[in-house]
Design an enzyme around this catalytic site. Sequence first.
Site, short mmCIF file in Angstrom:
data_model
loop_
_atom_site.label_atom_id
_atom_site.label_comp_id
_atom_site.label_asym_id
_atom_site.label_seq_id
_atom_site.Cartn_x
_atom_site.Cartn_y
_atom_site.Cartn_z
N THR A 1 2.28 -24.06 2.01
CA THR A 1 2.31 -24.49 0.63
C THR A 1 2.26 -25.38 0.92
O THR A 1 2.40 -26.23 -0.31
CB THR A 1 3.97 -23.93 0.26
OG1 THR A 1 3.56 -23.59 -0.95
CG2 THR A 1 5.41 -24.31 0.33
N GLU B 1 1.94 -30.35 -17.24
CA GLU B 1 2.74 -29.49 -16.53
C GLU B 1 3.06 -28.08 -16.20
O GLU B 1 3.64 -27.07 -16.02
CB GLU B 1 4.72 -30.08 -16.65
CG GLU B 1 5.35 -30.24 -15.07
CD GLU B 1 4.73 -29.84 -13.96
OE1 GLU B 1 3.67 -30.68 -13.49
OE2 GLU B 1 5.85 -30.05 -12.41
C1 DMJ Z 1 3.97 -28.98 -2.99
O1 DMJ Z 1 4.58 -30.36 -2.51
C2 DMJ Z 1 3.96 -27.88 -2.48
O2 DMJ Z 1 2.86 -27.35 -3.23
C3 DMJ Z 1 5.42 -26.67 -3.03
O3 DMJ Z 1 5.18 -25.89 -2.68
C4 DMJ Z 1 5.42 -27.13 -5.23
N1 DMJ Z 1 5.03 -28.45 -5.07
C5 DMJ Z 1 4.14 -29.53 -4.18
C6 DMJ Z 1 2.93 -29.66 -5.01
O4 DMJ Z 1 2.76 -29.26 -6.66
#
Ligand code: DMJ
Length: 645
Positions: free
Chosen positions: A620, A509
Amino acid sequence: MVFRKLPGVSASGMGLRLSQKFVFLLFLSGLVTLCFGALFFLPDSVRLKRIFLSKTETQPVTVGSGSENDAREHLKRPKDQDHPRVMVSTKGETSTKLKSLSRKASVSHEATEERLTGGKAQEDFTLSRSKPVESASEKATSVNNQAASSDTFSHMKFKRCLLKPPLGRDGGKPSDPKTDERREKVKEMMKFAWDNYKSYAWGKNELRPLTKNGHIGNMFGGLRGASIIDSLDTLYIMGLMDEYKDAKEWVQTSLDLNSNGEASLFEVNIRYVGGLLSAYYLTGEELFKSKVMELGEKLLPAFNTPTGIPRGVINLGSGTSWSWGWASAGSSILAEFGTLHLEFVHLSELTNNPIYTEKVMNIRKLLNKIEKPHGLYPNFLSPVSGNWVQHHVSIGGLGDSFYEYLIKSYLMSDKTDDDAKKMYYSALEAIEANLVQKSPGGLTYLAEWRGGILDHKMGHLACFSGGMIGIGADDGATEKRQHYLDLAAEITHTCHESYTRSATKLGPEAFRFDGGAEATATRLSDRYYILRPEVIESYMYMWRLTHDPKYREWGWEAVEALEQHCRVEAGFSGIRDVYTLTVSHDNMQQSFFLSETLKYLYLLFSDDDLLPLEDWVFNTEAHPLPVIRKSCLQDEATQDKTVSE
Ligand code: DMJ
C-alpha cells in the site's frame, strides 16, 4: 565459648537474664511483623499504606488526547504525517490549530479490557497501554529467527521463478518520444525531491521544503530516514544509481533499529518493512534482508493480545503495545491490522519462519468468522473481545488498505490463496450493494456507512479503489469481469473529476455529493492536498489494464499541477486549499510522495514490462513485492531456468 563473670552475677543468673531478653525481642519482632502485615488490609487511600508500600512496578500509562473533541480533531486534521488512509495524522504540524498527541494518566489497559469484556464498549478516546507478556512462542521466535537466518533464502532461485525481468528490456523506456519525455520529467522531479531531502533533511524522516529542514514526527518510534527507505526502490527503478547508492550506504551505516520509541505498527510495516523488502528483492543486497528480518522480529510483540489482533502502537524497544487514544474503546483499526499480510508473508519467506504468516493468518481467520453487518467490515474492532466496536464502514480512511490486501494477497500467492479471494469478492459485493452510489450528475462514488446511514462523502484515500477493483476484475466471476472493469473506470473518472473541478487541478482530501455538490469539497477542512498518490495510482493501474490514453493524459495533468503549485525552491510541498490559486504550502514533503506518487507516475509513462503485474504486487506504500511461486521455489528443476536481468 568462655563467659567472663560479671561482678555480683552468678553464671546461672546471667543465663536467665539473657533468655528473658531473647523472649522479649522475639515478641517485639512478632509485633512489628503483624503491624506491617496489617497494612495490606488497609484501603488504598490510607496514607500509611502509601508511605510504606510505594509502588515499584511500572504504572500503566495512557497516551491520548484529552477529550473526545481533541481526538476527533486529530482524526480530521491535515497532516504532516499520514496514516492508513486515515486522516489520522499522526503527523501533524501543518495546522497550528491542531493538538498533538498528549499523554495523560488515565485508564489502564486492564481497566479497558474489563470494560470491554463487560460488554460496555463505549467511545473511549484514551490510549491504553499494556505491559507485554512475552509468550513462549515469542521467546522462541527470537531464537528461531537466528536459526532461520542461517537457512538462507536464495535470491538467485527467486529470480529464476519470475516470469519476466523486473526492469523490463530497457528499464521500461517507452518507444513513443512524447511519453519518454514525460517520463524523464517525472524522473527529474524525483531527483529534485531527493536532492533537496539530501541537502536539508538527510537522515530525518521527511523534508520541510519551505523552512529547509528535516521533520522527524512521532509515527516511526524513533526510527529515522523514512524518506530514504521509502525511496530506495523508486531510485533504483528510475536508474538514479548514485542516489540509490547514497541511500544504501545510509542504511548500512546509519539505520538504527534499536530505537525505543512509540511507533505505528502499520506505518512501520508499510514503509520500513515494505521498503526494505522491495529493496532486497529488486537488488539482492543481503543488507536489506538482514535489516528487514531484524525489524520484523521487533514487531511481533504487538500481537500479544487476547485475540491476536495487534494494537496500533508499539514501543520498538520494549515491545509494549497499546491502542490509539482516538480509537473507540481501545479498539484496533481495520486498515491497520488488515494491512500486514503481504509484508508478513514475505518475512516468513525470507526468515523461513512461519510465525509471521501465522500471525496474519490468525487475523484473517477471525475476520472471516466474525459476523459482518450486511457483509461489511466496520473500521473498529476490539483486540480483546474480537468484536466490532462501532459500525462505521469506509473504503477510504480507516478501512481502505484492508480490502486492497485481500485481493493482493490472492494475487501475491500466485492465485492460490482462495480464502483471500472469497473474502475479497464477497466484501466487494457488499460494497456494491451498500456503498456504491451514482450522483445526480452521473458520477459513481463510494459513500461511507454509519450504522446503516450513508454519508455521501468520498475521501481522496478511497480513490485507490479504482485501481484495486481494476486489478481484481479478471479473477471475478466470468459474468462480472467487464462490470468490475467498468466500475473501476467509473470510480477513477470520478476521482479525476475531483481534480478537474478545483482551481489548481489537484484534488481535495475529501469531496462530497450532497447539498448540490458533485465531487467537490464543501468544508474548508477538506480542501487540502498533501501530495497523495491514490488518484494517480488508479490512473497507473487503469492504463496497464486498458491502455486507454486518457489515463496518461490525466497523469500528465497531475504532473503539471504538481509542478505549478507544489514545487517550491527546495522540494515539493502539500497545499492547504486546492480551490485557490494563491496557494498556501504546508511545508511538508511526505515520504509517500517519493515512494508512491512519483513511482506511479513513472510507471504510468513506462512500458508495461517495468515491474510487470504478473510478477509484482505493490504494497500500500507502492513497494513492489514479488508473487510467491511456491511450486517453482521448491522445485529443484528451476535451477536450470534462466531469466535475463
Ligand atoms: C500512504 O502511506 C499509503 O498509501 C497508505 O495506505 C495511505 N496513506 C498514504 C498515502 O496517502
